[in-house]
Design a protein around this motif. Structure first.
Motif, PDB file in Angstrom:
ATOM      1  N   LYS A 165       0.849  -1.195   0.000  1.00 30.90           N
ATOM      2  CA  LYS A 165       0.000   0.000   0.000  1.00 30.90           C
ATOM      3  C   LYS A 165       0.883   1.243   0.000  1.00 30.90           C
ATOM      4  CE  LYS A 165      -3.839  -2.161   2.522  1.00 30.90           C
ATOM      5  NZ  LYS A 165      -4.733  -2.079   3.714  1.00 30.90           N
ATOM      6  N   PRO A 166       0.459   2.303  -0.684  1.00 32.05           N
ATOM      7  CA  PRO A 166       1.277   3.519  -0.724  1.00 32.05           C
ATOM      8  C   PRO A 166       1.258   4.261   0.617  1.00 32.05           C
ATOM      9  CG  PRO A 166      -0.814   3.907  -1.811  1.00 32.05           C
ATOM     10  CD  PRO A 166      -0.777   2.437  -1.486  1.00 32.05           C
ATOM     11  N   ILE A 167       2.378   4.898   0.918  1.00 28.58           N
ATOM     12  CA  ILE A 167       2.499   5.713   2.131  1.00 28.58           C
ATOM     13  C   ILE A 167       3.002   7.087   1.705  1.00 28.58           C
ATOM     14  CG2 ILE A 167       3.595   5.963   4.382  1.00 28.58           C
ATOM     15  CD1 ILE A 167       3.936   2.951   4.492  1.00 28.58           C
ATOM     16  N   TYR A 168       2.229   8.111   2.014  1.00 30.15           N
ATOM     17  CA  TYR A 168       2.569   9.476   1.637  1.00 30.15           C
ATOM     18  C   TYR A 168       2.807  10.320   2.896  1.00 30.15           C
ATOM     19  CZ  TYR A 168       0.482   7.899  -2.754  1.00 30.15           C
ATOM     20  OH  TYR A 168       0.181   7.181  -3.895  1.00 30.15           O
ATOM     21  N   ALA A 169       3.575  11.383   2.717  1.00 25.75           N
ATOM     22  CA  ALA A 169       3.788  12.351   3.789  1.00 25.75           C
ATOM     23  C   ALA A 169       3.118  13.657   3.401  1.00 25.75           C
ATOM     24  CB  ALA A 169       5.274  12.582   4.027  1.00 25.75           C
ATOM     25  N   VAL A 170       2.337  14.213   4.317  1.00 24.18           N
ATOM     26  CA  VAL A 170       1.708  15.516   4.131  1.00 24.18           C
ATOM     27  C   VAL A 170       2.204  16.424   5.252  1.00 24.18           C
ATOM     28  CG1 VAL A 170      -0.445  16.816   4.089  1.00 24.18           C
ATOM     29  CG2 VAL A 170      -0.317  14.576   2.977  1.00 24.18           C
ATOM     30  N   VAL A 171       2.855  17.515   4.866  1.00 21.68           N
ATOM     31  CA  VAL A 171       3.468  18.416   5.835  1.00 21.68           C
ATOM     32  C   VAL A 171       2.522  19.564   6.134  1.00 21.68           C
ATOM     33  CG1 VAL A 171       5.443  19.898   6.328  1.00 21.68           C
ATOM     34  CG2 VAL A 171       5.749  17.797   4.990  1.00 21.68           C
ATOM     35  N   GLU A 172       2.357  19.861   7.412  1.00 22.56           N
ATOM     36  CA  GLU A 172       1.595  21.042   7.809  1.00 22.56           C
ATOM     37  C   GLU A 172       2.574  22.203   8.006  1.00 22.56           C
ATOM     38  OE1 GLU A 172      -2.389  19.247   9.835  1.00 22.56           O
ATOM     39  OE2 GLU A 172      -0.644  19.442  11.158  1.00 22.56           O
ATOM     40  N   GLU A 173       2.835  22.619   9.260  1.00 20.32           N
ATOM     41  CA  GLU A 173       3.717  23.768   9.466  1.00 20.32           C
ATOM     42  C   GLU A 173       5.192  23.452   9.198  1.00 20.32           C
ATOM     43  OE1 GLU A 173       1.130  23.251  11.339  1.00 20.32           O
ATOM     44  OE2 GLU A 173       0.027  25.131  11.177  1.00 20.32           O
ATOM     45  N   THR A 186       8.879   7.852   2.515  1.00 23.09           N
ATOM     46  CA  THR A 186       7.541   7.708   1.925  1.00 23.09           C
ATOM     47  C   THR A 186       7.609   7.792   0.401  1.00 23.09           C
ATOM     48  OG1 THR A 186       7.112  10.088   2.087  1.00 23.09           O
ATOM     49  CG2 THR A 186       6.507   8.723   3.983  1.00 23.09           C
ATOM     50  N   ASP A 187       6.488   7.444  -0.233  1.00 23.26           N
ATOM     51  CA  ASP A 187       6.436   7.469  -1.701  1.00 23.26           C
ATOM     52  C   ASP A 187       6.509   8.889  -2.246  1.00 23.26           C
ATOM     53  OD1 ASP A 187       5.835   4.550  -2.559  1.00 23.26           O
ATOM     54  OD2 ASP A 187       4.454   4.909  -0.914  1.00 23.26           O
ATOM     55  N   LYS A 188       5.736   9.799  -1.652  1.00 29.07           N
ATOM     56  CA  LYS A 188       5.750  11.196  -2.071  1.00 29.07           C
ATOM     57  C   LYS A 188       5.553  12.097  -0.862  1.00 29.07           C
ATOM     58  CE  LYS A 188       4.235  10.854  -6.900  1.00 29.07           C
ATOM     59  NZ  LYS A 188       3.243  11.327  -7.913  1.00 29.07           N
ATOM     60  N   ILE A 189       6.058  13.329  -0.996  1.00 33.01           N
ATOM     61  CA  ILE A 189       5.933  14.317   0.071  1.00 33.01           C
ATOM     62  C   ILE A 189       5.131  15.501  -0.455  1.00 33.01           C
ATOM     63  CG2 ILE A 189       7.161  15.836   1.661  1.00 33.01           C
ATOM     64  CD1 ILE A 189       9.568  13.970   1.450  1.00 33.01           C
ATOM     65  N   TYR A 190       4.036  15.813   0.218  1.00 30.74           N
ATOM     66  CA  TYR A 190       3.178  16.947  -0.139  1.00 30.74           C
ATOM     67  C   TYR A 190       3.310  18.013   0.948  1.00 30.74           C
ATOM     68  CZ  TYR A 190       1.098  13.712  -3.493  1.00 30.74           C
ATOM     69  OH  TYR A 190       0.907  12.822  -4.517  1.00 30.74           O
ATOM     70  N   VAL A 191       3.420  19.269   0.516  1.00 29.10           N
ATOM     71  CA  VAL A 191       3.650  20.360   1.451  1.00 29.10           C
ATOM     72  C   VAL A 191       2.703  21.513   1.145  1.00 29.10           C
ATOM     73  CG1 VAL A 191       6.084  19.775   1.781  1.00 29.10           C
ATOM     74  CG2 VAL A 191       5.430  21.381  -0.028  1.00 29.10           C
ATOM     75  N   ASP A 192       2.585  22.419   2.113  1.00 27.35           N
ATOM     76  CA  ASP A 192       1.943  23.701   1.865  1.00 27.35           C
ATOM     77  C   ASP A 192       3.012  24.678   1.399  1.00 27.35           C
ATOM     78  OD1 ASP A 192      -0.621  25.461   2.457  1.00 27.35           O
ATOM     79  OD2 ASP A 192       1.116  26.577   3.198  1.00 27.35           O
ATOM     80  N   LYS A 193       2.621  25.673   0.655  1.00 21.21           N
ATOM     81  CA  LYS A 193       3.615  26.593   0.096  1.00 21.21           C
ATOM     82  C   LYS A 193       4.386  27.337   1.178  1.00 21.21           C
ATOM     83  CE  LYS A 193       0.014  30.105  -0.649  1.00 21.21           C
ATOM     84  NZ  LYS A 193      -1.093  29.207  -0.248  1.00 21.21           N
ATOM     85  N   ALA A 194       3.809  27.449   2.398  1.00 24.10           N
ATOM     86  CA  ALA A 194       4.486  28.152   3.491  1.00 24.10           C
ATOM     87  C   ALA A 194       5.072  27.213   4.537  1.00 24.10           C
ATOM     88  CB  ALA A 194       3.518  29.123   4.168  1.00 24.10           C
ATOM     89  N   SER A 195       5.049  25.914   4.288  1.00 25.38           N
ATOM     90  CA  SER A 195       5.642  24.958   5.240  1.00 25.38           C
ATOM     91  C   SER A 195       7.149  25.158   5.314  1.00 25.38           C
ATOM     92  CB  SER A 195       5.344  23.524   4.806  1.00 25.38           C
ATOM     93  OG  SER A 195       3.954  23.270   4.758  1.00 25.38           O
ATOM     94  N   LEU A 196       7.744  24.729   6.426  1.00 26.54           N
ATOM     95  CA  LEU A 196       9.198  24.765   6.586  1.00 26.54           C
ATOM     96  C   LEU A 196       9.726  23.343   6.450  1.00 26.54           C
ATOM     97  CD1 LEU A 196       9.601  27.239   9.588  1.00 26.54           C
ATOM     98  CD2 LEU A 196       9.751  27.720   7.134  1.00 26.54           C
TER      99      LEU A 196
END
Length: 349
Positions: A165-173, A186-196
């Motif tokens: 099963k795929p495992i993704y990372a989603v970044v908040e702050e 993880t397979d992919k990393i998703y971020v917010d444009k203002a994340s650090l």
């Protein structure tokens, strides 16, 4: 000379006044005697019976209160036991299609909510659920222990290969240091444009008080059985050999970190970027341009458009109330001993 005889009408009785009482107390005596409770026969026994019944009533009330308190404590401890058995994961498996979420928040450290123990247990529950179509690591952490991060990193790779099963990372702050160490697996990393994002580096911090002690006239009396046993003691000076040894350890851990990031990100990572592995961090938009992240996106976007299972189920295991109480009271003596030994030891992050 005798008074003259008087003739009274027939049937007339001469009035003779009633003699007055000798005093008023004598007149009221019968009434006072009648109202006095001690004048009744057996008043002592009646009084003792009343006192005895009042004492029995008070004893019954005390027993009822004691029983209530004991039952309340019993209910309290039963509730604690139940909370201890409840590990914070979903109570039952969700068979319908959904996106599983495991949160990594705060410092990554042993005993914290973001410890390897809790994160791995949550991942296993999420991946073993037949209804989960993918897992999202929801990250908001400045980093922490490289050991805990390394354990989680290796387990992510193993579990992903095992369950397919795929495992993704989603970044908040933020997703920095040890948190990015985890995200790189993880397979992919998703971020917010203002994340650090980033901070690929290792540090060991502490304090030195040797100069201050000399000014205050304080003498440090540290006895050791090895010349380096007091290594990194904040009240003792650090020599060049010890400093070089500490730097070699940090460089080795840093090299491990860099190797993990390069393998995890592969060709997506722009390795020729100056300062990429120097400990700097970037915004989410810059992280995408540098290959540290894949694209902008939130947890809802990943669940809906990437995993295509819009329903989100949280599998995060957290330290519950019972476990915190057990740690505070049951492990209090062990904590005191550990802190007494390690109070001066700097942390590695």
């Amino acid at each position: 000379m005798s008074p003259p005889d008087r003739l009274e009408p027939s049937g007339f009785e001469p009035f003779e006044p009633t003699p007055a009482p000798l005093n008023e107390s004598a007149a009221s005596a019968p009434t006072s005697v009648k109202n006095d409770p001690t004048s009744a026969p057996g008043w002592e026994r009646a009084t003792l019976e009343k006192l005895a019944f009042a004492s029995l009533k008070e004893q019954r009330a005390a027993r009822r209160w004691k029983t209530f308190v004991r039952l309340a404590w019993l209910v309290f401890f039963v509730a604690l036991a139940w909370l201890a058995l409840s590990r914070g994961a979903p109570s039952t498996a969700t068979t319908t299609a959904h996106t599983a979420v495991v949160s990594i928040r705060g410092e990554i450290a042993d005993g914290a909510d973001a410890s390897a123990e809790f994160v791995i247990a949550s991942l296993k529950s999420a991946l073993e659920d037949p209804g989960s179509k993918g897992v999202v690591l929801l990250i908001n952490s400045p980093g922490g222990s490289p050991v805990q991060a390394g354990i989680i990193h290796d387990e992510i790779k193993r579990l992903r290969a095992k369950h397919g099963k795929p495992i993704y990372a989603v970044v908040e702050e933020s997703c920095a240091s040890a948190a990015y160490y985890i995200a790189a697996a993880t397979d992919k990393i998703y971020v917010d444009k203002a994340s650090l994002v980033g901070s690929i580096g290792v540090l060991m911090d502490g304090f030195g008080f040797t100069g201050t002690m000399e000014k205050l006239g304080v003498e440090r009396r540290l006895l050791t059985s090895g010349e380096n046993k007091g290594f990194l003691d904040p009240f003792s000076p650090m020599n060049d050999a010890q400093r070089a040894h500490a730097q070699r350890m940090l460089d080795q851990i840093h090299a491990q970190f860099i190797d993990v990031v390069k393998k995890g990100r592969g060709e997506r990572l722009k390795q020729d970027t100056p300062g990429l592995f120097s400990g700097l961090f970037w915004t989410g938009q810059e992280a995408v341009d540098l290959g540290l992240a894949d694209q902008l996106g939130s947890i809802d976007y990943v669940a809906r458009d990437v995993i295509q299972a819009e329903d989100v189920v949280d599998y995060t295991r957290r330290d519950n109330v019972a476990e915190r109480l057990a740690k505070k009271f049951g492990a209090a003596f062990a904590d005191v001993a550990v802190h007494a030994t390690m109070r001066a030891a700097p942390s590695v992050r």
